[in-house]
Scaffold this active site. Structure first.
Site, PDB file in Angstrom:
ATOM      1  N   ASP A  13       0.814  -1.222   0.000  1.00 53.49           N
ATOM      2  CA  ASP A  13       0.000   0.000   0.000  1.00 53.49           C
ATOM      3  C   ASP A  13       0.849   1.274   0.000  1.00 53.49           C
ATOM      4  O   ASP A  13       0.432   2.305   0.529  1.00 53.49           O
ATOM      5  CB  ASP A  13      -0.962   0.043   1.205  1.00 53.49           C
ATOM      6  CG  ASP A  13      -1.803  -1.216   1.292  1.00 53.49           C
ATOM      7  OD1 ASP A  13      -2.276  -1.668   0.244  1.00 53.49           O
ATOM      8  OD2 ASP A  13      -1.969  -1.742   2.401  1.00 53.49           O
ATOM      9  N   LYS A  16       2.259   2.225  -5.085  1.00 55.60           N
ATOM     10  CA  LYS A  16       3.030   1.770  -6.256  1.00 55.60           C
ATOM     11  C   LYS A  16       2.278   2.043  -7.547  1.00 55.60           C
ATOM     12  O   LYS A  16       2.869   2.383  -8.565  1.00 55.60           O
ATOM     13  CB  LYS A  16       3.331   0.265  -6.149  1.00 55.60           C
ATOM     14  CG  LYS A  16       4.292  -0.087  -5.034  1.00 55.60           C
ATOM     15  CD  LYS A  16       4.512  -1.582  -4.920  1.00 55.60           C
ATOM     16  CE  LYS A  16       3.307  -2.341  -4.438  1.00 55.60           C
ATOM     17  NZ  LYS A  16       2.864  -2.033  -3.071  1.00 55.60           N
ATOM     18  N   GLY A  40      -4.059  -4.316  -4.615  1.00 55.07           N
ATOM     19  CA  GLY A  40      -5.047  -3.359  -5.103  1.00 55.07           C
ATOM     20  C   GLY A  40      -4.346  -2.072  -5.451  1.00 55.07           C
ATOM     21  O   GLY A  40      -3.735  -1.454  -4.595  1.00 55.07           O
ATOM     22  N   HIS A  41      -4.336  -1.724  -6.735  1.00 57.97           N
ATOM     23  CA  HIS A  41      -3.677  -0.492  -7.154  1.00 57.97           C
ATOM     24  C   HIS A  41      -4.723   0.485  -7.669  1.00 57.97           C
ATOM     25  O   HIS A  41      -5.538   0.135  -8.510  1.00 57.97           O
ATOM     26  CB  HIS A  41      -2.646  -0.789  -8.259  1.00 57.97           C
ATOM     27  CG  HIS A  41      -1.489  -1.591  -7.764  1.00 57.97           C
ATOM     28  ND1 HIS A  41      -0.568  -2.166  -8.599  1.00 57.97           N
ATOM     29  CD2 HIS A  41      -1.105  -1.908  -6.519  1.00 57.97           C
ATOM     30  CE1 HIS A  41       0.330  -2.814  -7.870  1.00 57.97           C
ATOM     31  NE2 HIS A  41       0.019  -2.672  -6.613  1.00 57.97           N
ATOM     32  N   GLN A 223       2.278  -5.890  -3.127  1.00 59.56           N
ATOM     33  CA  GLN A 223       2.619  -5.968  -1.694  1.00 59.56           C
ATOM     34  C   GLN A 223       3.937  -5.211  -1.434  1.00 59.56           C
ATOM     35  O   GLN A 223       4.241  -4.275  -2.149  1.00 59.56           O
ATOM     36  CB  GLN A 223       2.694  -7.420  -1.200  1.00 59.56           C
ATOM     37  CG  GLN A 223       1.343  -8.118  -1.148  1.00 59.56           C
ATOM     38  CD  GLN A 223       0.916  -8.728  -2.461  1.00 59.56           C
ATOM     39  OE1 GLN A 223       1.695  -9.375  -3.122  1.00 59.56           O
ATOM     40  NE2 GLN A 223      -0.330  -8.535  -2.838  1.00 59.56           N
ATOM     41  N   THR A 298      -7.649  -1.044  -0.605  1.00 67.36           N
ATOM     42  CA  THR A 298      -8.333  -1.084  -1.908  1.00 67.36           C
ATOM     43  C   THR A 298      -9.037  -2.425  -2.097  1.00 67.36           C
ATOM     44  O   THR A 298     -10.084  -2.518  -2.714  1.00 67.36           O
ATOM     45  CB  THR A 298      -7.292  -0.930  -3.045  1.00 67.36           C
ATOM     46  OG1 THR A 298      -6.416   0.135  -2.714  1.00 67.36           O
ATOM     47  CG2 THR A 298      -7.936  -0.651  -4.377  1.00 67.36           C
ATOM     48  N   LEU A 331       3.520  12.676   0.415  1.00 67.89           N
ATOM     49  CA  LEU A 331       4.209  13.664   1.253  1.00 67.89           C
ATOM     50  C   LEU A 331       3.200  14.691   1.774  1.00 67.89           C
ATOM     51  O   LEU A 331       3.343  15.204   2.888  1.00 67.89           O
ATOM     52  CB  LEU A 331       5.315  14.358   0.438  1.00 67.89           C
ATOM     53  CG  LEU A 331       6.222  15.282   1.238  1.00 67.89           C
ATOM     54  CD1 LEU A 331       7.072  14.514   2.242  1.00 67.89           C
ATOM     55  CD2 LEU A 331       7.134  16.100   0.330  1.00 67.89           C
TER      56      LEU A 331
HETATM   57  P1  IMP Z   1      -2.526 -12.749   1.860  1.00 68.96           P
HETATM   58  O1  IMP Z   1      -1.561 -12.180   0.887  1.00 68.96           O
HETATM   59  O2  IMP Z   1      -3.965 -12.524   1.484  1.00 68.96           O
HETATM   60  O3  IMP Z   1      -2.238 -14.182   2.173  1.00 68.96           O
HETATM   61  O4  IMP Z   1      -2.347 -11.973   3.249  1.00 68.96           O
HETATM   62  C1  IMP Z   1      -1.135 -12.065   4.011  1.00 68.96           C
HETATM   63  C2  IMP Z   1      -0.760 -10.711   4.624  1.00 68.96           C
HETATM   64  O5  IMP Z   1      -0.370  -9.825   3.592  1.00 68.96           O
HETATM   65  C3  IMP Z   1      -1.904 -10.018   5.360  1.00 68.96           C
HETATM   66  O6  IMP Z   1      -1.380  -9.301   6.454  1.00 68.96           O
HETATM   67  C4  IMP Z   1      -2.452  -9.061   4.323  1.00 68.96           C
HETATM   68  O7  IMP Z   1      -3.120  -7.975   4.923  1.00 68.96           O
HETATM   69  C5  IMP Z   1      -1.165  -8.643   3.642  1.00 68.96           C
HETATM   70  N1  IMP Z   1      -1.356  -8.177   2.260  1.00 68.96           N
HETATM   71  C6  IMP Z   1      -1.561  -8.919   1.160  1.00 68.96           C
HETATM   72  N2  IMP Z   1      -1.666  -8.152   0.069  1.00 68.96           N
HETATM   73  C7  IMP Z   1      -1.498  -6.883   0.472  1.00 68.96           C
HETATM   74  C8  IMP Z   1      -1.461  -5.631  -0.211  1.00 68.96           C
HETATM   75  O8  IMP Z   1      -1.578  -5.515  -1.438  1.00 68.96           O
HETATM   76  N3  IMP Z   1      -1.244  -4.533   0.572  1.00 68.96           N
HETATM   77  C9  IMP Z   1      -1.058  -4.622   1.908  1.00 68.96           C
HETATM   78  N4  IMP Z   1      -1.071  -5.771   2.586  1.00 68.96           N
HETATM   79  C10 IMP Z   1      -1.292  -6.890   1.877  1.00 68.96           C
END
Ligand code: IMP
Length: 427
Positions: A13, A16, A40-41, A223, A298, A331
């Site tokens: 988040d 990107k 989610g972008h 991620q 998102t 920022l």
């Molecule tokens: P999973 O990827 O759904 O298995 O979740 C594993 C961990 O990664 C959890 O803490 C999610 O909240 C986090 N996570 C997965 N995708 C994202 C993302 O795109 N942004 C932020 N956190 C993410």
């Protein structure tokens, strides 16, 4: 530079999508290489707001071929929905390509993700419940079903039968919840096959040809570094490698093809899901970031945990990704604060052991008990959303950026000062 990887330096988040959007304007190809629709972008352009979960965000540019690489786990239902939604808004997806080697998320993966989280109770990971972990598990267990299997209904049927037998046992006997009907799944996936087959390609070869023509290819990380399954805050991580090295594996290119690695870093820190977060803030300051930064996921809509920028984490990300440049996002969210803190070190005092860490601690239990040590910087009151060059920023904002760049040892290339496409300061 022909091949650039963009990665997140925190817990995802970081914004990107908007940096990719900025760089994609000058690119011929944008490639996703890991993760799935847990990402989610959000892109805001003249046509409005777009939210992407699987389709690379570069698809909005007509000159860009948008590639979903072999390292991504694809939920075909979500992909078909994204294609339909884009078409409805006038973007034909003729420039989309999907790797036949990518693994698919199956309905039982989603059920297993939720069942496992529920069973963990208080010890849950806080996953997005999109089936990401179980899909990567099956890939490693060689029980996965790949996009290329959609092209051969007989093979698809065989693989489904093998997998579903085991998964239904797990769902019914271990988790005490209903299994899935193999005929229904076969029918559903046959529909996805018809819809997705025009897009399936040998994407590694396509990328290679594009690079050989000297065209610009952008690798879009999902991620962030701290969610990396090897180097992140395990077990509170995702099931793939969001770091730059994974772009080669997840797209099918050699490491010598890569020229640049840009790390995207929010001007503060956020995290969703469970797990340690030393600079986390509660109270009014935490709310400032949540409200001003619109810090809601998102993908799941969850409120994000917010805190000060953590330079120990950023330096770790510089090392793991081999960053050549930084993109600082949001920022503007810091505007209005009297004082801004940045964590430059951790203090550890636990079980009779005292230590200081300027590098990321080697053991999770240590990280868990670390306390942040802050440098305090003066804030600024001005609205900075109109800034387009460094000199337009107040001196306090420039000092902040200088400190981040110096501590990271990496130059800042771009700073975002608002959600709009043009609200950036390019260095
Ligand atoms: P999973 O990827 O759904 O298995 O979740 C594993 C961990 O990664 C959890 O803490 C999610 O909240 C986090 N996570 C997965 N995708 C994202 C993302 O795109 N942004 C932020 N956190 C993410």
């Amino acid at each position: 530079m022909p091949a650039t990887i963009v990665v997140g330096t925190q817990w995802g988040d970081e914004g990107k999508g908007r940096i990719i959007d900025n760089l994609a304007e000058k690119s011929q190809m944008v490639v996703r290489f890991q993760g799935g629709n847990n990402a989610g972008h959000t892109i805001v352009n003249e046509a409005g707001e777009f939210r992407f979960h699987l389709v690379p965000s570069g698809i909005l540019y007509p000159q860009v071929t948008a590639v979903v690489g072999n390292g991504v786990v694809i939920d075909p239902r979500v992909l078909c929905q994204e294609i339909d939604a884009l078409r409805a808004r006038g973007f034909d997806c003729a420039n989309l390509r999907i790797s036949g080697n990518a693994h698919m998320i199956m309905p039982y993966h989603i059920l297993l993700d939720a069942a496992h989280e529920t069973q963990l109770g208080r010890r849950k990971i806080g996953t997005t419940r999109r089936g990401i972990g179980p899909a990567y598990t099956d890939k490693a267990a060689r029980l996965g079903i790949r996009v290329q299997d959609l092209a051969d209904k007989k093979i698809l049927r065989q693989k489904l039968d093998t997998a579903i037998g085991e998964k239904n046992d797990l769902l019914e006997k271990v988790y005490n919840s209903p299994g899935v009907d193999p005929f229904e799944v076969m029918e559903q996936y046959a529909c996805y096959a018809d819809k997705l087959s025009p897009y399936i390609a040998d994407t590694s070869l396509l990328i290679d040809k594009t690079l050989k023509r000297g065209e610009q290819v952008l690798f879009e990380g999902a991620q962030g570094t701290m969610l990396d399954i090897d180097h992140g805050t395990y077990p509170f991580v995702t099931s793939s490698n969001p770091i730059a090295g994974a772009a080669c594996v997840g797209a099918g290119v050699g490491p010598t093809a890569i020229n640049e690695v840009i790390g995207v870093c929010k001007a503060y820190t956020t995290r969703v899901g469970e797990g340690p977060f030393p600079t986390e803030l509660g109270g009014a300051l935490g709310d400032h970031f949540v409200n001003k930064g619109a810090e809601f996921g998102t993908t799941t809509g969850r409120k994000r945990r917010c805190g000060w920028l953590d330079l120990v984490v950023l330096k770790y990300a510089v090392r793991l990704n081999g960053l050549t440049g930084l993109a600082i996002t949001k920022l503007d969210v810091l505007s209005g604060l009297d004082q801004i803190n940045v964590c430059s070190m951790y203090e550890y005092d636990h079980d009779g052991i005292r230590d200081n860490f300027t590098d990321f601690p080697p053991h999770q239990s240590m990280f868990y008990h670390c306390q942040p040590v802050y440098q305090n910087l003066p804030g600024w009151k001005e609205d900075i959303s109109g800034a387009r060059k460094l000199d337009d920023l107040p001196v306090e904002a420039r000092d902040y950026l200088n400190l981040v760049s110096e501590e990271a040892g990496v130059p800042i290339r771009i700073v975002s000062v608002g959600p709009g496409r043009d609200e950036v300061v390019e260095m």
